[in-house]
Each structure stands twice: as structure tokens, then as C-alpha cells.
Enzyme design. Structure first.
Site, short mmCIF file in Angstrom:
data_model
loop_
_atom_site.label_atom_id
_atom_site.label_comp_id
_atom_site.label_asym_id
_atom_site.label_seq_id
_atom_site.Cartn_x
_atom_site.Cartn_y
_atom_site.Cartn_z
N LYS A 25 0.85 -1.20 0.00
CA LYS A 25 0.00 0.00 0.00
C LYS A 25 0.88 1.25 0.00
CE LYS A 25 -1.64 1.78 3.98
NZ LYS A 25 -1.39 3.20 4.21
N ASN A 26 1.91 1.26 0.83
CA ASN A 26 2.71 2.49 1.01
C ASN A 26 3.72 2.72 -0.10
OD1 ASN A 26 1.18 3.00 3.20
ND2 ASN A 26 2.73 2.43 4.71
N ARG A 95 -4.90 10.94 4.10
CA ARG A 95 -3.92 12.00 4.21
C ARG A 95 -2.77 11.84 3.23
NH1 ARG A 95 0.18 11.76 6.55
NH2 ARG A 95 0.02 13.92 7.25
N CYS A 119 -4.65 12.41 12.18
CA CYS A 119 -5.43 11.18 12.23
C CYS A 119 -5.29 10.65 13.65
CB CYS A 119 -4.93 10.17 11.20
SG CYS A 119 -3.34 9.51 11.64
N ARG A 124 0.35 14.56 12.45
CA ARG A 124 0.77 14.34 11.07
C ARG A 124 0.98 15.65 10.29
NH1 ARG A 124 -0.92 9.03 9.91
NH2 ARG A 124 0.65 9.00 8.26
N PRO A 125 1.83 16.54 10.77
CA PRO A 125 2.08 17.81 10.06
C PRO A 125 2.77 17.58 8.71
CG PRO A 125 3.69 17.51 11.79
CD PRO A 125 2.70 16.39 11.95
N VAL A 126 2.79 18.62 7.86
CA VAL A 126 3.49 18.51 6.56
C VAL A 126 4.53 19.63 6.42
CG1 VAL A 126 1.66 17.27 5.33
CG2 VAL A 126 1.60 19.78 5.45
N ASP A 127 4.99 20.17 7.56
CA ASP A 127 5.94 21.29 7.52
C ASP A 127 7.23 20.94 6.78
OD1 ASP A 127 6.12 19.57 9.86
OD2 ASP A 127 7.82 20.79 10.44
N LEU A 128 7.67 19.67 6.87
CA LEU A 128 8.92 19.28 6.19
C LEU A 128 8.73 19.28 4.67
CD1 LEU A 128 10.09 16.39 8.55
CD2 LEU A 128 10.78 18.80 8.59
N ASP A 310 4.87 0.54 11.70
CA ASP A 310 3.63 -0.07 11.20
C ASP A 310 3.48 -1.53 11.62
OD1 ASP A 310 3.59 1.72 8.01
OD2 ASP A 310 3.13 2.32 10.06
N ILE A 332 8.09 7.06 16.60
CA ILE A 332 7.72 7.77 15.36
C ILE A 332 6.47 8.62 15.54
CG2 ILE A 332 7.16 7.50 12.91
CD1 ILE A 332 9.98 6.52 13.54
N ARG A 402 -8.48 -0.46 4.48
CA ARG A 402 -7.55 0.51 3.88
C ARG A 402 -6.21 -0.15 3.54
NH1 ARG A 402 -6.10 5.19 7.23
NH2 ARG A 402 -4.97 5.57 5.31
C1 EPZ Z 1 4.27 7.03 6.08
O1 EPZ Z 1 3.52 8.08 6.69
C2 EPZ Z 1 3.34 5.83 6.01
N1 EPZ Z 1 2.18 6.15 5.18
C3 EPZ Z 1 2.89 5.44 7.41
O2 EPZ Z 1 2.09 4.25 7.30
C4 EPZ Z 1 4.13 5.10 8.24
O3 EPZ Z 1 3.75 4.78 9.56
C5 EPZ Z 1 5.07 6.32 8.24
O4 EPZ Z 1 5.41 6.69 6.89
C6 EPZ Z 1 6.37 6.05 8.99
O5 EPZ Z 1 7.01 4.95 8.43
C7 EPZ Z 1 2.30 6.05 3.83
O6 EPZ Z 1 3.36 5.76 3.31
C8 EPZ Z 1 1.07 6.36 3.02
P1 EPZ Z 1 6.43 10.39 8.10
P2 EPZ Z 1 4.11 9.59 6.68
O7 EPZ Z 1 6.35 11.63 7.30
O8 EPZ Z 1 4.82 9.84 5.42
C9 EPZ Z 1 6.62 13.69 11.47
C10 EPZ Z 1 0.23 2.90 7.65
O9 EPZ Z 1 -0.24 2.36 8.66
N2 EPZ Z 1 6.51 14.66 10.37
O10 EPZ Z 1 7.62 9.50 7.93
O11 EPZ Z 1 3.00 10.50 7.04
C11 EPZ Z 1 5.34 12.89 11.66
O12 EPZ Z 1 4.43 13.59 12.47
C12 EPZ Z 1 0.72 4.33 7.72
O13 EPZ Z 1 0.36 2.32 6.54
C13 EPZ Z 1 6.65 16.02 10.65
O14 EPZ Z 1 6.86 16.41 11.79
O15 EPZ Z 1 5.13 9.51 7.89
C14 EPZ Z 1 5.84 11.63 12.31
O16 EPZ Z 1 5.96 11.85 13.70
C15 EPZ Z 1 0.53 4.93 9.10
N3 EPZ Z 1 6.56 16.91 9.62
C16 EPZ Z 1 7.22 11.42 11.71
O17 EPZ Z 1 7.60 12.70 11.16
C17 EPZ Z 1 6.34 16.50 8.32
O18 EPZ Z 1 6.29 17.37 7.43
C18 EPZ Z 1 7.26 10.41 10.60
O19 EPZ Z 1 6.28 10.78 9.65
C19 EPZ Z 1 6.20 15.12 8.07
C20 EPZ Z 1 6.29 14.22 9.09
#
Ligand code: EPZ
Length: 438
Positions: A25-26, A95, A119, A124-128, A310, A332, A402
Site C-alpha cells: 500500500k505504502n 492524508r 489522524c 501528522r504535520p506537513v511542515d517538512l 507499522d 515515530i 484501507r
Molecule cells: C508514512 O507516513 C506511512 N504512510 C505510514 O504508514 C508510516 O507509519 C510512516 O510513513 C512512517 O514509516 C504512507 O506511506 C502512506 P512520516 P508519513 O512523514 O509519510 C513527522 C500505515 O499504517 N513529520 O515518515 O506520514 C510525523 O508527524 C501508515 O500504513 C513532521 O513532523 O510519515 C511523524 O511523527 C501509518 N513533519 C514522523 O515525522 C512532516 O512534514 C514520521 O512521519 C512530516 C512528518
């Protein structure tokens, strides 16, 4: 409202047989978003039939894509982007929709994407993501819950970007955009999960120039345009790990096919430390439960190649039946322990202090009505229910749909007693009394 009934036994009826693992999925979601980078068709094989995939198809069509999806082969073709806006009503359903930001911004220079919102597992911010696009010259404004992104007149510019924390989504979004930027983009402290490596391999097939694939430093030289491609989606390592744990938890033996242990280096070590044996086969491996007790093992979730977040809930499910005490630390996400109260309802012995849960194994778990709280927690409840005497009923199973393709048949195929049913609310029952039918 759909529910799932799981008939559990104590001692558990061992799950035995073969399960074919689906595409990840990911990996599928970013690969689908990558189809927006070109005006040619992108064909993805080994594509899982999941709710999230259908949700993303709906969004891509809104942007101008046509799609066909038969026998796990999806073809996406976006001759031109007809709408740069990803609306809230579509993005809020999933998201990962934010992954269309990079491709649309790179292809047409402008994008308006609803903020995905949080969620149940975290903010789940997107600042990065946004920090990186600004370094590439984009102007970013947040207005009324939408990200308004505009590339400079000449398009996005290559840049040196260092992520302060590892982010899968930010790495994917910026990697896709960088393939069409002017000049060279270097991503430092990039995530290098197998799903990102898979995305990079597909982008290279489309004509992208990427070096450092499989490492935390990616160097992308922008090209003028990308073409279509045919790409087989990498197996789902999280589905793989989930069913391997199901074998261990039920005292069974399951051959997992169309997958590889290489996708799960740290998970392999942790599961083997419980006494479970994992024997490689020509296109997967056999997971066999411990001969003796399930041994307690401490885990801490980390970015790849560390233990995957996960698979945290699933490992906790296994530790509920160990012959000792295990500590599970989640680094995480800030709120990824909602499965604890649900497992406690099934007689599991778990306490939590901050980001660490302490799981004391018990002899007997009991069936209960439980609620799925997020995608991965839901599958851990299914597995515990298989080992708990009696019928358990799981609600909010849209979480399961999902991320786990055809889970009932896959578990039935190895002896799991599980079925989906519709539960009618009292309102529905009232309708029956008035209209005489449901
Ligand atoms: C991906 O989410 C996966 N989703 C998640 O799987 C997975 O748990 C996660 O990566 C970690 O491996 C998909 O690939 C669709 P991150 P993502 O950005 O990209 C923080 C599942 O069950 N962060 O690596 O959203 C964030 O809050 C799902 O299949 C910021 O602070 O994860 C988190 O604490 C759940 N700012 C950490 O980084 C940002 O701009 C890791 O998030 C982005 C992230």
C-alpha cells in the site's frame, strides 16, 4: 455498519498453509501520485485492491487522470492537469493525498492542496514537505486550510535540502518534484524505506536521473519531461510481517509467498528472538511458531532499517502471550498506542508510560467486542481474537480495508474462522418495522 466476527480458541487453532502477499500500500500510493508527472500512461502491476487505492483514483481523476484497474494492474494516464486543487472532501479521506502536491507543482507550477489534517495516531504535520518546496523556490501560503504553492516562473529550482527528521512522505513528495526541477537537488537525511526505493526505481524507468537510491542521500538531476513506464509494485512488508506474527501467535506455520525477508531486516531479528523460525523459500519464507513458549522481546520503533512503526501493534499482540515481560517503545508517532485499551478488554496485561508500553504475557485471552482504532491496530486485534476463546466482534473495520487486501479469505485460507457481517443500527431496525424490509 460492517463488522467482523472472529471465532477464537484456547489453545489457538494453529494457522497453517500459504498466504500470497499483495503489493505494498505504502508504495502504491506514491507511485500512483507519480503518474501525474507525465502526460504518458503509467502502468503498475501487483497493485493491491484497497480502499486507499480507490480513494486516490478518485482524486487523480479530479486532476484529469483516466484509470483502468483490472486483475491487480492499474493504468493511470493524465494527458493534462485539468484542476490543480485537491479538495478537502477528498484529501480528508486519506492524508497520503498530500503526495499529489509535488507532482502537480513540478508539472504545472501551481497547486492548491487541502491540508491533510491529523489522524488517530498523531498530528501528522506537513511542515517538512513545505520547507523543502520553499528551498526549491516555491512560494507557499496557507489559506483557509489549503496549501497554495507557486513555483518560480522558470519552474522549481534544484536545491540542497536536509531533513531535520526523517519523513517518508516528505522524501517522496520532494523526490517526485525534483525529477522535473531545473538543476540538481540533493536530499540529505532522506527516508530510504523499501517503498521509497521502489518509487525511485519507477521514476528512473520514467526517465528520471536519481543517484543514491537505497541510501539516506539522494541526488536528483532534473529533466525536461518524464515518460510513461510499466512497473511492478514491491511486496507489502507490513502485510508480510502481520501474517508472520499471526503464525507465531497461533502456534502455526504459514508460507508467505511473493515477498521477501530482505524487506524486514530488524523485524526478522526481533521475531526470531521470540523463538519463531523464519525459513527463506524461493519466493518468500515460512514463518513457524516457537516450539516452546513465545519469548518476550523488547522493541523500539525507528525509521528504516529500524523496527517499523507499522508493525508495532502487531508485535504487541504477540507479546500479550509471551512467558515474560516485554517493553515496546514507539518513537515515530505520538499517539500510536490506542490498541492498548482494546487489547486489555481481551484480558491482555499492558501498562503505558509515555511512549513505552510494558506487556506482561498472560496464559489466556478472552473474546470481546473491540473497536479498530487505526489501520495497523485493527489487524493486531484480529490476531489476538484468533487466540481468545469465544467470538470476538470487531467494529470500524473500514480501517482494515484501507491496508489489508482480502484479509478474510487470506486468513480463512490458513484455517482462520473469520467472517464479515452487517450490523443494522436501531434506526435501520426501525425502518424494517415501518417498511417491512431493510
Ligand atoms: C508514512 O507516513 C506511512 N504512510 C505510514 O504508514 C508510516 O507509519 C510512516 O510513513 C512512517 O514509516 C504512507 O506511506 C502512506 P512520516 P508519513 O512523514 O509519510 C513527522 C500505515 O499504517 N513529520 O515518515 O506520514 C510525523 O508527524 C501508515 O500504513 C513532521 O513532523 O510519515 C511523524 O511523527 C501509518 N513533519 C514522523 O515525522 C512532516 O512534514 C514520521 O512521519 C512530516 C512528518
Amino acid at each position: 455498519m460492517d463488522k467482523i466476527r472472529i471465532k477464537g480458541h484456547f489453545p489457538a487453532h494453529p494457522l497453517k498453509g500459504k498466504i500470497r502477499i499483495s503489493g505494498a500500500k505504502n508504495a502504491t500510493l506514491p507511485l500512483m501520485a507519480a503518474s501525474l508527472l507525465t502526460n504518458q500512461p503509467l502502468k503498475l502491476t501487483n497493485c493491491p485492491r484497497l480502499a486507499d487505492v480507490f480513494t486516490l483514483i478518485e482524486l487523480l481523476k479530479h486532476h484529469g487522470a483516466t484509470s483502468t484497474f483490472n486483475n491487480n494492474i492499474i493504468t493511470l494516464h493524465t494527458p493534462s492537469i485539468i484542476d490543480i486543487c485537491a479538495p478537502y472532501e477528498l484529501v480528508r479521506k486519506m492524508r497520503a493525498s498530500v503526495l499529489v502536491l509535488g507532482p502537480i507543482l513540478a508539472r504545472v507550477g501551481k497547486a492548491e492542496i487541502s491540508l491533510p489534517g491529523g489522524c488517530s495516531i498523531g498530528a501528522r504535520p506537513v511542515d517538512l514537505h513545505l520547507m523543502a518546496f520553499e528551498k526549491m523556490g516555491a512560494k507557499i501560503e496557507i489559506k483557509q486550510g489549503y496549501i497554495h504553492a507557486t513555483a518560480p516562473d522558470g519552474g522549481l529550482q534544484g536545491a540542497e535540502i536536509t531533513f531535520p527528521t526523517v519523513s517518508v512522505g516528505a522524501t517522496e513528495n520532494v523526490l517526485m518534484a525534483a525529477t522535473l526541477a531545473k538543476g540538481i537537488t540533493t536530499l540529505n537525511n532522506a527516508s530510504f524505506e523499501p517503498e521509497i526505493t521502489d518509487l525511485a526505481h519507477c521514476l528512473v524507468k520514467m526517465g528520471a536521473k536519481i543517484h543514491g537510491i537505497g541510501t539516506s542521500t539522494l541526488k536528483i538531476t532534473g529533466v525536461h519531461h518524464l515518460s510513461g513506464a510499466i512497473h511492478a509494485i514491491v511486496p507489502d512488508r507490513i502485510e508480510t510481517g502481520s501474517y508472520a506474527i499471526a503464525a507465531a501467535l497461533t502456534g502455526g506455520e504459514i508460507e508467505l509467498t511473493h515477498t521477501s525477508l530482505d524487506l524486514l531486516p530488524t523485524f526478522k531479528e526481533a521475531l526470531e528472538a521470540t523463538g519463531t523460525t523464519l525459513t527463506p523459500t524461493k519466493n518468500g519464507f515460512i514463518a513457524k511458531a516457537p516450539n516452546g513458549p513465545i519469548l518476550p522481546v523488547d522493541i523500539t520503533t525507528e525509521p528504516y532499517p529500524g523496527y517499523p512503526t507499522d508493525l508495532q501493534a502487531q508485535f504487541m499482540a504477540l507479546m500479550t502471550r509471551s512467558n515474560g515481560v516485554a517493553k515496546i517503545t514507539e518513537t515515530i508517532f505520538e499517539n500510536r498506542f490506542m490498541h492498548i485499551p482494546e487489547l486489555v478488554r481481551m484480558n491482555a496485561k499492558i501498562t503505558q508510560s509515555g511512549r513505552t508500553a510494558t506487556v506482561t504475557g498472560v496464559e489466556k485471552l478472552t473474546a470481546a467486542e473491540v473497536m479498530a482504532t487505526d489501520l495497523r491496530a485493527s489487524v493486531s486485534m484480529v490476531m489476538v481474537a484468533l487466540t481468545a476463546e469465544g467470538d470476538s466482534h470487531l467494529s470500524r473495520i473500514y480501517h482494515l480495508d484501507r491496508g489489508y487486501e482480502d484479509i478474510e479469505n487470506k486468513l480463512k485460507g490458513v484455517g482462520g474462522d473469520i467472517e464479515r457481517y452487517k450490523e443494522y443500527s436501531s434506526k435501520d431496525k426501525e425502518k424494517v418495522s415501518i417498511n417491512g424490509f431493510l
